[in-house]
Design a protein around this motif. Sequence first.
Motif, PDB file in Angstrom:
ATOM      1  N   TYR A  46      13.540  29.279   3.014  1.00 22.06           N
ATOM      2  CA  TYR A  46      13.289  29.275   4.447  1.00 22.06           C
ATOM      3  C   TYR A  46      14.511  28.745   5.201  1.00 22.06           C
ATOM      4  O   TYR A  46      14.942  29.327   6.195  1.00 22.06           O
ATOM      5  CB  TYR A  46      12.057  28.424   4.782  1.00 22.06           C
ATOM      6  CG  TYR A  46      11.696  28.465   6.239  1.00 22.06           C
ATOM      7  CD1 TYR A  46      10.802  29.409   6.717  1.00 22.06           C
ATOM      8  CD2 TYR A  46      12.273  27.591   7.155  1.00 22.06           C
ATOM      9  CE1 TYR A  46      10.473  29.473   8.069  1.00 22.06           C
ATOM     10  CE2 TYR A  46      11.957  27.641   8.500  1.00 22.06           C
ATOM     11  CZ  TYR A  46      11.062  28.587   8.942  1.00 22.06           C
ATOM     12  OH  TYR A  46      10.756  28.650  10.274  1.00 22.06           O
ATOM     13  N   GLN A  47      15.057  27.636   4.721  1.00 22.63           N
ATOM     14  CA  GLN A  47      16.210  27.033   5.399  1.00 22.63           C
ATOM     15  C   GLN A  47      17.415  27.973   5.383  1.00 22.63           C
ATOM     16  O   GLN A  47      18.140  28.079   6.379  1.00 22.63           O
ATOM     17  CB  GLN A  47      16.558  25.689   4.753  1.00 22.63           C
ATOM     18  CG  GLN A  47      15.513  24.622   4.971  1.00 22.63           C
ATOM     19  CD  GLN A  47      15.228  24.361   6.444  1.00 22.63           C
ATOM     20  OE1 GLN A  47      16.131  24.378   7.278  1.00 22.63           O
ATOM     21  NE2 GLN A  47      13.974  24.131   6.762  1.00 22.63           N
ATOM     22  N   TYR A  53      19.224  33.519  10.617  1.00 23.93           N
ATOM     23  CA  TYR A  53      18.526  33.938  11.832  1.00 23.93           C
ATOM     24  C   TYR A  53      19.179  33.332  13.074  1.00 23.93           C
ATOM     25  O   TYR A  53      19.296  33.992  14.107  1.00 23.93           O
ATOM     26  CB  TYR A  53      17.052  33.532  11.733  1.00 23.93           C
ATOM     27  CG  TYR A  53      16.200  33.966  12.891  1.00 23.93           C
ATOM     28  CD1 TYR A  53      15.941  35.307  13.133  1.00 23.93           C
ATOM     29  CD2 TYR A  53      15.627  33.031  13.737  1.00 23.93           C
ATOM     30  CE1 TYR A  53      15.157  35.709  14.197  1.00 23.93           C
ATOM     31  CE2 TYR A  53      14.834  33.418  14.806  1.00 23.93           C
ATOM     32  CZ  TYR A  53      14.601  34.757  15.029  1.00 23.93           C
ATOM     33  OH  TYR A  53      13.826  35.149  16.087  1.00 23.93           O
ATOM     34  N   LYS A  54      19.617  32.079  12.958  1.00 17.94           N
ATOM     35  CA  LYS A  54      20.261  31.414  14.090  1.00 17.94           C
ATOM     36  C   LYS A  54      21.503  32.157  14.566  1.00 17.94           C
ATOM     37  O   LYS A  54      21.841  32.114  15.748  1.00 17.94           O
ATOM     38  CB  LYS A  54      20.666  29.982  13.706  1.00 17.94           C
ATOM     39  CG  LYS A  54      19.558  28.996  13.773  1.00 17.94           C
ATOM     40  CD  LYS A  54      19.965  27.618  13.296  1.00 17.94           C
ATOM     41  CE  LYS A  54      21.155  27.058  13.990  1.00 17.94           C
ATOM     42  NZ  LYS A  54      21.427  25.657  13.625  1.00 17.94           N
ATOM     43  N   HIS A  68      10.560  20.769  10.744  1.00 17.98           N
ATOM     44  CA  HIS A  68      10.990  19.379  10.727  1.00 17.98           C
ATOM     45  C   HIS A  68      11.103  18.879   9.299  1.00 17.98           C
ATOM     46  O   HIS A  68      10.455  19.397   8.392  1.00 17.98           O
ATOM     47  CB  HIS A  68      10.021  18.522  11.533  1.00 17.98           C
ATOM     48  CG  HIS A  68       9.959  18.976  12.960  1.00 17.98           C
ATOM     49  ND1 HIS A  68      10.973  18.752  13.848  1.00 17.98           N
ATOM     50  CD2 HIS A  68       9.031  19.692  13.614  1.00 17.98           C
ATOM     51  CE1 HIS A  68      10.654  19.296  15.005  1.00 17.98           C
ATOM     52  NE2 HIS A  68       9.483  19.883  14.897  1.00 17.98           N
ATOM     53  N   ARG A  69      11.891  17.879   9.089  1.00 19.37           N
ATOM     54  CA  ARG A  69      12.193  17.369   7.760  1.00 19.37           C
ATOM     55  C   ARG A  69      10.944  16.952   6.990  1.00 19.37           C
ATOM     56  O   ARG A  69      10.859  17.126   5.793  1.00 19.37           O
ATOM     57  CB  ARG A  69      13.152  16.181   7.894  1.00 19.37           C
ATOM     58  CG  ARG A  69      13.719  15.694   6.609  1.00 19.37           C
ATOM     59  CD  ARG A  69      14.233  16.806   5.781  1.00 19.37           C
ATOM     60  NE  ARG A  69      15.652  16.857   5.700  1.00 19.37           N
ATOM     61  CZ  ARG A  69      16.269  17.786   4.989  1.00 19.37           C
ATOM     62  NH1 ARG A  69      15.598  18.697   4.355  1.00 19.37           N
ATOM     63  NH2 ARG A  69      17.561  17.808   4.912  1.00 19.37           N
ATOM     64  N   ASN A  70       9.918  16.434   7.663  1.00 20.65           N
ATOM     65  CA  ASN A  70       8.726  15.956   6.949  1.00 20.65           C
ATOM     66  C   ASN A  70       7.979  17.083   6.239  1.00 20.65           C
ATOM     67  O   ASN A  70       7.257  16.846   5.294  1.00 20.65           O
ATOM     68  CB  ASN A  70       7.787  15.197   7.875  1.00 20.65           C
ATOM     69  CG  ASN A  70       7.244  16.051   9.004  1.00 20.65           C
ATOM     70  OD1 ASN A  70       7.633  17.189   9.163  1.00 20.65           O
ATOM     71  ND2 ASN A  70       6.357  15.492   9.786  1.00 20.65           N
ATOM     72  N   HIS A  71       8.170  18.329   6.655  1.00 22.93           N
ATOM     73  CA  HIS A  71       7.528  19.448   5.958  1.00 22.93           C
ATOM     74  C   HIS A  71       8.088  19.592   4.551  1.00 22.93           C
ATOM     75  O   HIS A  71       7.354  19.773   3.602  1.00 22.93           O
ATOM     76  CB  HIS A  71       7.739  20.772   6.702  1.00 22.93           C
ATOM     77  CG  HIS A  71       6.941  20.882   7.952  1.00 22.93           C
ATOM     78  ND1 HIS A  71       5.574  20.989   7.945  1.00 22.93           N
ATOM     79  CD2 HIS A  71       7.314  20.903   9.248  1.00 22.93           C
ATOM     80  CE1 HIS A  71       5.144  21.067   9.190  1.00 22.93           C
ATOM     81  NE2 HIS A  71       6.182  21.015   9.988  1.00 22.93           N
ATOM     82  N   SER A  72       9.400  19.525   4.427  1.00 20.14           N
ATOM     83  CA  SER A  72      10.005  19.732   3.117  1.00 20.14           C
ATOM     84  C   SER A  72       9.917  18.490   2.246  1.00 20.14           C
ATOM     85  O   SER A  72       9.930  18.593   1.024  1.00 20.14           O
ATOM     86  CB  SER A  72      11.465  20.165   3.265  1.00 20.14           C
ATOM     87  OG  SER A  72      12.207  19.192   3.948  1.00 20.14           O
ATOM     88  N   ASP A  73       9.827  17.305   2.833  1.00 24.83           N
ATOM     89  CA  ASP A  73       9.753  16.082   2.049  1.00 24.83           C
ATOM     90  C   ASP A  73       8.498  16.006   1.206  1.00 24.83           C
ATOM     91  O   ASP A  73       8.504  15.447   0.123  1.00 24.83           O
ATOM     92  CB  ASP A  73       9.823  14.850   2.959  1.00 24.83           C
ATOM     93  CG  ASP A  73      11.225  14.639   3.528  1.00 24.83           C
ATOM     94  OD1 ASP A  73      12.177  15.248   2.996  1.00 24.83           O
ATOM     95  OD2 ASP A  73      11.359  13.876   4.493  1.00 24.83           O
TER      96      ASP A  73
END
Length: 81
Positions: A46-47, A53-54, A68-73
């Motif tokens: 995804y990243q 995409y950006k 946000h970072r907490n999703h992947s953590d």
Amino acid sequence: MLGLMLSSKESQEMEYLLKRELEELLLDLSDSRIDGIVKRAMEERYQMIFKLYKRFTTQKEYLKYVRHRNHSDKYKTSQTD
């Protein structure tokens, strides 16, 4: 580093393909039946796709897909010695 020249229509098509792939990954990442290790690999994918995409869209468009970072953590496995 590689370069790529695209026509306007090709650029729009690439944007569309990347957007659909991001949406598919978001759907899969929310599926509770998928194992954490697999989700971690999906998050990495995804990243990578998000970074591509950006390059094709405006800030307004790509901000819709920021994770946000907490999703992947939560997919990382803790290792203790």
